[in-house]
Design a protein around this motif. Structure first.
Motif, PDB file in Angstrom:
ATOM      1  N   PHE A  32       0.836  -1.205   0.000  1.00 47.09           N
ATOM      2  CA  PHE A  32       0.000   0.000   0.000  1.00 47.09           C
ATOM      3  C   PHE A  32       0.873   1.260   0.000  1.00 47.09           C
ATOM      4  CE2 PHE A  32      -3.404  -2.427   2.679  1.00 47.09           C
ATOM      5  CZ  PHE A  32      -3.783  -3.153   1.561  1.00 47.09           C
ATOM      6  N   GLN A  33       1.942   1.237   0.776  1.00 49.26           N
ATOM      7  CA  GLN A  33       2.789   2.416   0.932  1.00 49.26           C
ATOM      8  C   GLN A  33       3.486   2.817  -0.360  1.00 49.26           C
ATOM      9  OE1 GLN A  33       5.297   1.117   4.161  1.00 49.26           O
ATOM     10  NE2 GLN A  33       4.091   2.212   5.712  1.00 49.26           N
ATOM     11  N   GLU A  34       3.643   1.877  -1.290  1.00 52.42           N
ATOM     12  CA  GLU A  34       4.313   2.210  -2.554  1.00 52.42           C
ATOM     13  C   GLU A  34       3.597   3.341  -3.291  1.00 52.42           C
ATOM     14  OE1 GLU A  34       5.004  -1.143  -5.051  1.00 52.42           O
ATOM     15  OE2 GLU A  34       5.783  -2.384  -3.423  1.00 52.42           O
ATOM     16  N   ALA A  35       2.278   3.455  -3.088  1.00 52.90           N
ATOM     17  CA  ALA A  35       1.517   4.506  -3.755  1.00 52.90           C
ATOM     18  C   ALA A  35       1.884   5.891  -3.238  1.00 52.90           C
ATOM     19  CB  ALA A  35       0.019   4.266  -3.553  1.00 52.90           C
ATOM     20  N   PHE A  36       2.528   5.939  -2.056  1.00 55.72           N
ATOM     21  CA  PHE A  36       2.802   7.203  -1.389  1.00 55.72           C
ATOM     22  C   PHE A  36       4.283   7.573  -1.402  1.00 55.72           C
ATOM     23  CE2 PHE A  36      -1.142   5.574   0.107  1.00 55.72           C
ATOM     24  CZ  PHE A  36      -1.925   6.647   0.485  1.00 55.72           C
ATOM     25  N   THR A  37       5.153   6.711  -1.909  1.00 55.59           N
ATOM     26  CA  THR A  37       6.588   6.955  -1.772  1.00 55.59           C
ATOM     27  C   THR A  37       7.237   7.546  -3.017  1.00 55.59           C
ATOM     28  OG1 THR A  37       7.025   4.639  -2.385  1.00 55.59           O
ATOM     29  CG2 THR A  37       6.883   5.154  -0.034  1.00 55.59           C
ATOM     30  N   TRP A  38       6.723   7.244  -4.201  1.00 53.60           N
ATOM     31  CA  TRP A  38       7.444   7.636  -5.413  1.00 53.60           C
ATOM     32  C   TRP A  38       7.385   9.138  -5.676  1.00 53.60           C
ATOM     33  CZ3 TRP A  38       4.784  10.063  -9.317  1.00 53.60           C
ATOM     34  CH2 TRP A  38       3.398   9.838  -9.416  1.00 53.60           C
ATOM     35  N   TRP A  39       6.474   9.850  -5.025  1.00 52.96           N
ATOM     36  CA  TRP A  39       6.337  11.289  -5.240  1.00 52.96           C
ATOM     37  C   TRP A  39       7.595  12.060  -4.845  1.00 52.96           C
ATOM     38  CZ3 TRP A  39       1.776  12.417  -7.587  1.00 52.96           C
ATOM     39  CH2 TRP A  39       0.772  11.445  -7.497  1.00 52.96           C
ATOM     40  N   ARG A  40       8.428  11.485  -3.988  1.00 47.78           N
ATOM     41  CA  ARG A  40       9.638  12.179  -3.520  1.00 47.78           C
ATOM     42  C   ARG A  40      10.897  11.729  -4.255  1.00 47.78           C
ATOM     43  NH1 ARG A  40       9.054  15.346   0.984  1.00 47.78           N
ATOM     44  NH2 ARG A  40       6.970  15.318   1.893  1.00 47.78           N
ATOM     45  N   ARG A  41      10.721  11.047  -5.376  1.00 48.90           N
ATOM     46  CA  ARG A  41      11.885  10.691  -6.178  1.00 48.90           C
ATOM     47  C   ARG A  41      12.743  11.916  -6.470  1.00 48.90           C
ATOM     48  NH1 ARG A  41       9.215   7.648 -11.195  1.00 48.90           N
ATOM     49  NH2 ARG A  41      10.700   9.055 -12.224  1.00 48.90           N
ATOM     50  N   PRO A  42      14.064  11.809  -6.410  1.00 51.82           N
ATOM     51  CA  PRO A  42      14.911  12.990  -6.606  1.00 51.82           C
ATOM     52  C   PRO A  42      14.831  13.589  -7.998  1.00 51.82           C
ATOM     53  CG  PRO A  42      16.237  10.996  -6.442  1.00 51.82           C
ATOM     54  CD  PRO A  42      14.851  10.614  -6.050  1.00 51.82           C
ATOM     55  N   ASP A  43      14.389  12.821  -8.991  1.00 47.19           N
ATOM     56  CA  ASP A  43      14.326  13.356 -10.347  1.00 47.19           C
ATOM     57  C   ASP A  43      13.019  14.082 -10.637  1.00 47.19           C
ATOM     58  OD1 ASP A  43      13.125  10.761 -10.114  1.00 47.19           O
ATOM     59  OD2 ASP A  43      13.006  10.652 -12.298  1.00 47.19           O
ATOM     60  N   ALA A  98       7.302  27.700 -12.914  1.00 54.46           N
ATOM     61  CA  ALA A  98       8.474  28.227 -12.202  1.00 54.46           C
ATOM     62  C   ALA A  98       9.443  27.113 -11.829  1.00 54.46           C
ATOM     63  CB  ALA A  98       8.030  28.980 -10.949  1.00 54.46           C
ATOM     64  N   LEU A  99       8.904  25.960 -11.440  1.00 56.10           N
ATOM     65  CA  LEU A  99       9.757  24.837 -11.056  1.00 56.10           C
ATOM     66  C   LEU A  99      10.539  24.281 -12.235  1.00 56.10           C
ATOM     67  CD1 LEU A  99       7.303  22.958  -8.667  1.00 56.10           C
ATOM     68  CD2 LEU A  99       9.360  24.217  -7.999  1.00 56.10           C
ATOM     69  N   LEU A 100      10.045  24.507 -13.436  1.00 58.51           N
ATOM     70  CA  LEU A 100      10.736  24.048 -14.637  1.00 58.51           C
ATOM     71  C   LEU A 100      11.799  25.037 -15.104  1.00 58.51           C
ATOM     72  CD1 LEU A 100       7.706  22.660 -16.676  1.00 58.51           C
ATOM     73  CD2 LEU A 100       9.508  21.317 -15.595  1.00 58.51           C
ATOM     74  N   GLY A 101      11.928  26.162 -14.396  1.00 61.41           N
ATOM     75  CA  GLY A 101      12.821  27.211 -14.860  1.00 61.41           C
ATOM     76  C   GLY A 101      14.293  26.874 -14.739  1.00 61.41           C
ATOM     77  N   GLY A 102      14.677  26.079 -13.745  1.00 63.91           N
ATOM     78  CA  GLY A 102      16.084  25.769 -13.546  1.00 63.91           C
ATOM     79  C   GLY A 102      16.524  24.552 -14.342  1.00 63.91           C
ATOM     80  N   PRO A 103      17.811  24.428 -14.634  1.00 66.47           N
ATOM     81  CA  PRO A 103      18.313  23.234 -15.323  1.00 66.47           C
ATOM     82  C   PRO A 103      18.017  21.973 -14.506  1.00 66.47           C
ATOM     83  CG  PRO A 103      19.977  24.965 -15.289  1.00 66.47           C
ATOM     84  CD  PRO A 103      18.888  25.411 -14.378  1.00 66.47           C
ATOM     85  N   ARG A 104      17.616  20.911 -15.189  1.00 69.63           N
ATOM     86  CA  ARG A 104      17.160  19.713 -14.491  1.00 69.63           C
ATOM     87  C   ARG A 104      18.213  19.142 -13.553  1.00 69.63           C
ATOM     88  NH1 ARG A 104      13.706  14.651 -16.846  1.00 69.63           N
ATOM     89  NH2 ARG A 104      13.326  13.694 -14.809  1.00 69.63           N
ATOM     90  N   ASP A 105      19.444  19.021 -14.001  1.00 71.80           N
ATOM     91  CA  ASP A 105      20.461  18.383 -13.162  1.00 71.80           C
ATOM     92  C   ASP A 105      20.721  19.183 -11.892  1.00 71.80           C
ATOM     93  OD1 ASP A 105      20.671  16.338 -14.956  1.00 71.80           O
ATOM     94  OD2 ASP A 105      22.505  17.069 -15.907  1.00 71.80           O
ATOM     95  N   ALA A 106      20.686  20.504 -11.995  1.00 69.61           N
ATOM     96  CA  ALA A 106      20.886  21.342 -10.814  1.00 69.61           C
ATOM     97  C   ALA A 106      19.722  21.192  -9.841  1.00 69.61           C
ATOM     98  CB  ALA A 106      21.057  22.796 -11.219  1.00 69.61           C
ATOM     99  N   VAL A 107      18.511  21.088 -10.375  1.00 69.76           N
ATOM    100  CA  VAL A 107      17.335  20.905  -9.525  1.00 69.76           C
ATOM    101  C   VAL A 107      17.401  19.565  -8.813  1.00 69.76           C
ATOM    102  CG1 VAL A 107      14.825  20.632  -9.538  1.00 69.76           C
ATOM    103  CG2 VAL A 107      15.884  22.447 -10.894  1.00 69.76           C
ATOM    104  N   VAL A 108      17.784  18.521  -9.541  1.00 74.49           N
ATOM    105  CA  VAL A 108      17.887  17.186  -8.939  1.00 74.49           C
ATOM    106  C   VAL A 108      18.919  17.183  -7.818  1.00 74.49           C
ATOM    107  CG1 VAL A 108      18.597  14.802  -9.383  1.00 74.49           C
ATOM    108  CG2 VAL A 108      17.078  15.967 -10.988  1.00 74.49           C
ATOM    109  N   GLU A 109      20.065  17.780  -8.052  1.00 77.12           N
ATOM    110  CA  GLU A 109      21.108  17.828  -7.020  1.00 77.12           C
ATOM    111  C   GLU A 109      20.634  18.627  -5.802  1.00 77.12           C
ATOM    112  OE1 GLU A 109      23.918  16.309  -6.713  1.00 77.12           O
ATOM    113  OE2 GLU A 109      24.991  16.118  -8.622  1.00 77.12           O
TER     114      GLU A 109
END
Length: 259
Positions: A100-111, A212-223
């Motif tokens: 059940f918890q799997e439905a709630f965990t993937w939202w915080r993936r770093p990417d 606004a969240l898409l404004g920064g380069p992806r790799d920098a946002v992920v880091e």
């Protein structure tokens, strides 16, 4: 483009933004194991170029929580009654709840950065699903409540960790044990809501934030997300070292020296 539409969950993708919609307003988006499986499938279905995931719900309520039929002897059609689950071996119960918890965990993936658009009632499992997102934009009619303890249960859908991280132990304890409602002004004041807007402006506010969240380069946002996520479990010195390592990777990448 719609990639999934089943069991009260719809996933649509538009470029780098995916939208997951709870789509059973007639039942105030009550949750069930089937809905959790669909949410898990939505996370697994996301294309690799998605950077922002919006979680929203149709109707007046975000989610009124668990479908109470799960606690009746007959249970929800096609699902194991929770009363029968209680009689299973401990490892079986543990395995089932973990699923059940799997439905709630993937939202915080770093990417990814996930944004919950929350209106009306977000109760129990609904509250925990809103907490699963990185950011919460709320309508001014929002009402959060953690009712599990009042029902003799505990919040077990990954909500306790982000709740304590956001509010601190004492306030999280008080909200969980009393089961009281947290309305929009308090939610914004204590940091549960990043932003509160009139209900009619909720979709527009979320669209603006997503852009606004898409404004920064992806790799920098992920880091940056990874640094912030790990800060709470690192010492000050360890966090400084993590910053240095992340910046080294960024400098090398920008200079064309990355691996």
């Amino acid at each position: 483009m719609t990639l999934l539409d089943k069991d009260g969950v719809r996933l649509a993708v538009d470029g780098a933004v995916a939208t997951v919609t709870l789509s059973n307003p007639a039942k105030r988006n009550a949750q069930s194991p089937a809905l959790w499986r669909a949410l898990t499938d939505a996370g697994r279905t996301l294309p690799g170029d998605v950077r922002v995931v919006v979680l929203r719900a149709e109707g007046k309520s975000f989610s009124a929580g668990l479908d109470k039929q799960a606690f009746t002897p007959e249970g929800i059609d096609g699902e194991l009654s929770f009363l029968d689950l209680a009689a299973a071996a401990e490892d079986k119960i543990d395995e089932t709840i973990a699923t059940f918890q799997e439905a709630f965990t993937w939202w915080r993936r770093p990417d990814l950065i996930s944004v919950a658009a929350v209106q009306g009632h977000a109760i129990g499992a609904g509250f925990q699903l809103a907490l699963a997102a990185d950011v919460r934009v709320c309508a001014d009619d929002v009402q959060f409540a953690m009712k599990e303890t009042s029902l003799g249960l505990v919040p077990d859908l990954t909500g306790t960790h982000p709740l304590v991280a956001l509010l601190g132990y004492s306030r999280a304890l008080e909200i969980c044990v009393t089961g009281r409602f947290v309305h929009a002004p308090e939610a914004e004041r204590i940091g549960l809501a990043n932003l509160v807007v009139p209900a009619a402006e909720l979709d527009g506010a979320v669209a603006d934030l997503s852009a606004a969240l898409l404004g920064g380069p992806r790799d920098a946002v992920v880091e940056t997300k990874a640094l912030l996520q790990g800060a709470g479990r690192r010492t000050y010195e360890e966090q400084c070292a993590a910053e240095r390592a992340a910046q080294t990777r960024r400098l090398r990448d920008l200079a064309g020296l990355g691996e």
